[in-house]
Design a protein around this motif. Sequence first.
Motif, mmCIF file in Angstrom:
data_model
loop_
_atom_site.group_PDB
_atom_site.id
_atom_site.type_symbol
_atom_site.label_atom_id
_atom_site.label_comp_id
_atom_site.label_asym_id
_atom_site.label_seq_id
_atom_site.Cartn_x
_atom_site.Cartn_y
_atom_site.Cartn_z
ATOM 1 N N ASP A 1 0.841 -1.194 0.000
ATOM 2 C CA ASP A 1 0.000 0.000 0.000
ATOM 3 C C ASP A 1 0.877 1.245 0.000
ATOM 4 O O ASP A 1 1.929 1.288 0.633
ATOM 5 C CB ASP A 1 -0.903 0.008 1.233
ATOM 6 C CG ASP A 1 -1.935 -1.113 1.199
ATOM 7 O OD1 ASP A 1 -2.419 -1.423 0.099
ATOM 8 O OD2 ASP A 1 -2.243 -1.656 2.268
ATOM 9 N N ASP A 2 0.438 2.263 -0.737
ATOM 10 C CA ASP A 2 1.171 3.521 -0.788
ATOM 11 C C ASP A 2 1.072 4.246 0.547
ATOM 12 O O ASP A 2 0.081 4.117 1.276
ATOM 13 C CB ASP A 2 0.605 4.422 -1.882
ATOM 14 C CG ASP A 2 0.888 3.894 -3.281
ATOM 15 O OD1 ASP A 2 1.882 3.173 -3.451
ATOM 16 O OD2 ASP A 2 0.098 4.204 -4.196
ATOM 17 N N PRO A 3 2.084 5.044 0.881
ATOM 18 C CA PRO A 3 1.966 5.896 2.063
ATOM 19 C C PRO A 3 0.777 6.845 1.939
ATOM 20 O O PRO A 3 0.362 7.204 0.832
ATOM 21 C CB PRO A 3 3.286 6.668 2.069
ATOM 22 C CG PRO A 3 4.231 5.804 1.301
ATOM 23 C CD PRO A 3 3.394 5.161 0.234
ATOM 24 N N VAL A 4 0.246 7.255 3.082
ATOM 25 C CA VAL A 4 -0.929 8.125 3.117
ATOM 26 C C VAL A 4 -0.556 9.441 3.788
ATOM 27 O O VAL A 4 0.153 9.460 4.792
ATOM 28 C CB VAL A 4 -2.081 7.444 3.896
ATOM 29 C CG1 VAL A 4 -3.278 8.391 4.019
ATOM 30 C CG2 VAL A 4 -2.491 6.150 3.210
ATOM 31 N N LEU A 5 -1.032 10.550 3.219
ATOM 32 C CA LEU A 5 -0.771 11.879 3.766
ATOM 33 C C LEU A 5 -2.074 12.544 4.197
ATOM 34 O O LEU A 5 -3.073 12.471 3.487
ATOM 35 C CB LEU A 5 -0.088 12.764 2.726
ATOM 36 C CG LEU A 5 1.406 12.532 2.480
ATOM 37 C CD1 LEU A 5 1.834 13.235 1.211
ATOM 38 C CD2 LEU A 5 2.225 13.036 3.645
ATOM 39 N N GLU A 6 -2.048 13.195 5.355
ATOM 40 C CA GLU A 6 -3.140 14.051 5.814
ATOM 41 C C GLU A 6 -2.561 15.433 6.090
ATOM 42 O O GLU A 6 -1.483 15.547 6.683
ATOM 43 C CB GLU A 6 -3.765 13.502 7.089
ATOM 44 C CG GLU A 6 -4.355 12.114 6.978
ATOM 45 C CD GLU A 6 -4.825 11.621 8.327
ATOM 46 O OE1 GLU A 6 -5.857 12.112 8.819
ATOM 47 O OE2 GLU A 6 -4.131 10.771 8.897
ATOM 48 N N THR A 7 -3.258 16.477 5.684
ATOM 49 C CA THR A 7 -2.744 17.831 5.897
ATOM 50 C C THR A 7 -3.841 18.764 6.388
ATOM 51 O O THR A 7 -5.035 18.506 6.219
ATOM 52 C CB THR A 7 -2.165 18.432 4.603
ATOM 53 O OG1 THR A 7 -3.214 18.545 3.636
ATOM 54 C CG2 THR A 7 -1.056 17.573 4.039
ATOM 55 N N GLY A 8 -3.423 19.851 6.980
ATOM 56 C CA GLY A 8 -4.310 20.932 7.394
ATOM 57 C C GLY A 8 -3.476 22.169 7.649
ATOM 58 O O GLY A 8 -2.242 22.089 7.743
ATOM 59 N N VAL B 1 2.266 11.664 7.703
ATOM 60 C CA VAL B 1 2.533 10.674 6.668
ATOM 61 C C VAL B 1 2.621 9.310 7.337
ATOM 62 O O VAL B 1 3.284 9.150 8.367
ATOM 63 C CB VAL B 1 3.818 10.998 5.877
ATOM 64 C CG1 VAL B 1 5.024 11.117 6.787
ATOM 65 C CG2 VAL B 1 4.053 9.973 4.789
ATOM 66 N N SER B 2 1.905 8.333 6.784
ATOM 67 C CA SER B 2 1.806 7.012 7.409
ATOM 68 C C SER B 2 2.189 5.924 6.422
ATOM 69 O O SER B 2 1.790 5.953 5.253
ATOM 70 C CB SER B 2 0.371 6.761 7.897
ATOM 71 O OG SER B 2 -0.051 7.770 8.787
ATOM 72 N N ASN B 3 2.974 4.965 6.900
ATOM 73 C CA ASN B 3 3.302 3.773 6.133
ATOM 74 C C ASN B 3 2.376 2.656 6.603
ATOM 75 O O ASN B 3 2.526 2.152 7.716
ATOM 76 C CB ASN B 3 4.764 3.384 6.360
ATOM 77 C CG ASN B 3 5.154 2.113 5.617
ATOM 78 O OD1 ASN B 3 4.352 1.508 4.916
ATOM 79 N ND2 ASN B 3 6.403 1.695 5.788
ATOM 80 N N PRO B 4 1.402 2.238 5.776
ATOM 81 C CA PRO B 4 0.443 1.224 6.218
ATOM 82 C C PRO B 4 0.989 -0.206 6.164
ATOM 83 O O PRO B 4 0.273 -1.145 6.501
ATOM 84 C CB PRO B 4 -0.714 1.398 5.222
ATOM 85 C CG PRO B 4 -0.053 1.905 3.986
ATOM 86 C CD PRO B 4 1.102 2.757 4.431
ATOM 87 N N ASN B 5 2.262 -0.364 5.768
ATOM 88 C CA ASN B 5 2.859 -1.687 5.607
ATOM 89 C C ASN B 5 3.764 -2.009 6.795
ATOM 90 O O ASN B 5 4.733 -1.296 7.062
ATOM 91 C CB ASN B 5 3.675 -1.735 4.315
ATOM 92 C CG ASN B 5 2.862 -1.317 3.100
ATOM 93 O OD1 ASN B 5 2.031 -2.059 2.607
ATOM 94 N ND2 ASN B 5 3.095 -0.097 2.627
ATOM 95 N N ASP B 6 3.464 -3.104 7.495
ATOM 96 C CA ASP B 6 4.281 -3.503 8.636
ATOM 97 C C ASP B 6 5.547 -4.237 8.220
ATOM 98 O O ASP B 6 6.424 -4.472 9.060
ATOM 99 C CB ASP B 6 3.474 -4.403 9.578
ATOM 100 C CG ASP B 6 2.385 -3.629 10.293
ATOM 101 O OD1 ASP B 6 2.573 -2.418 10.538
ATOM 102 O OD2 ASP B 6 1.339 -4.240 10.617
ATOM 103 N N GLY B 7 5.647 -4.598 6.947
ATOM 104 C CA GLY B 7 6.799 -5.377 6.492
ATOM 105 C C GLY B 7 7.601 -4.711 5.407
ATOM 106 O O GLY B 7 8.289 -5.397 4.634
ATOM 107 N N ALA B 8 7.552 -3.378 5.317
ATOM 108 C CA ALA B 8 8.306 -2.691 4.268
ATOM 109 C C ALA B 8 8.685 -1.294 4.728
ATOM 110 O O ALA B 8 7.978 -0.670 5.518
ATOM 111 C CB ALA B 8 7.487 -2.613 2.977
#
Length: 234
Positions: free
Chosen positions: A50-57, A72-79
Amino acid sequence: MKTKKLIAAALAACCALCLAACAPGGDQKAATDQGGSAQEAPMAPSQQLDDPVLETGYSQLADGSVNFGVIVSNPNDGAVFPAFTVDVRALDKNGATVAEESYDLQVLLAGEAFGFGATLPVGGNAEVADVQATCVYDAPSLSNNANPLQVSAPQQDGTDGVMWRGGFFNETEDTLAHVAVGAVAYDSHEQIIGGGWEALSQVGAGTTGYDVRVPVQATHVEAYAHLSDRALGQ
């Protein structure tokens, strides 16, 4: 106007919450952990991540500058995602860029989420209508290297309401060359309205305190800690 700053070494006139897509860079590199000794296996073509996810404000401040917060979040526990950079742009109502900056996080570890913020000067007294963030990185590598830093919730300090203090715990027995502590500010509607960060060097094992300035009146602030092997501005 655009310069490259290292966040790890590197709101309430209006606020917005958005998701921004992340795109991989062209070069493929193997990432390493904080100690620099572990090699990660390249990702096999058949393995999907899964691609990293960004939230901004953001908020535009009284002097016309814009203070933003991004997670910024990395949703992958193995990468891990090496050579990881976050680009931030402030736009006016016509979609023109009125402020921009690039933040080099170096690597986003397995399962890691890192939030930070900064204040950008806005030229021409322009009114900011949106703040967008994108990320660029090299090909991900398979790795279970996770962030060994555990952060406590910050507490507001002082009467001006902009200083937030807390601590984080280094689970390793090593002295870490550089750590960035980031803070993301929220309003009463749980919308991101800004943020800040602090750079620390030579962080030993155990608990270390931090102070982060967040120049907005926030209902609450969430803190993060991120590893690096370079100092601020290098």
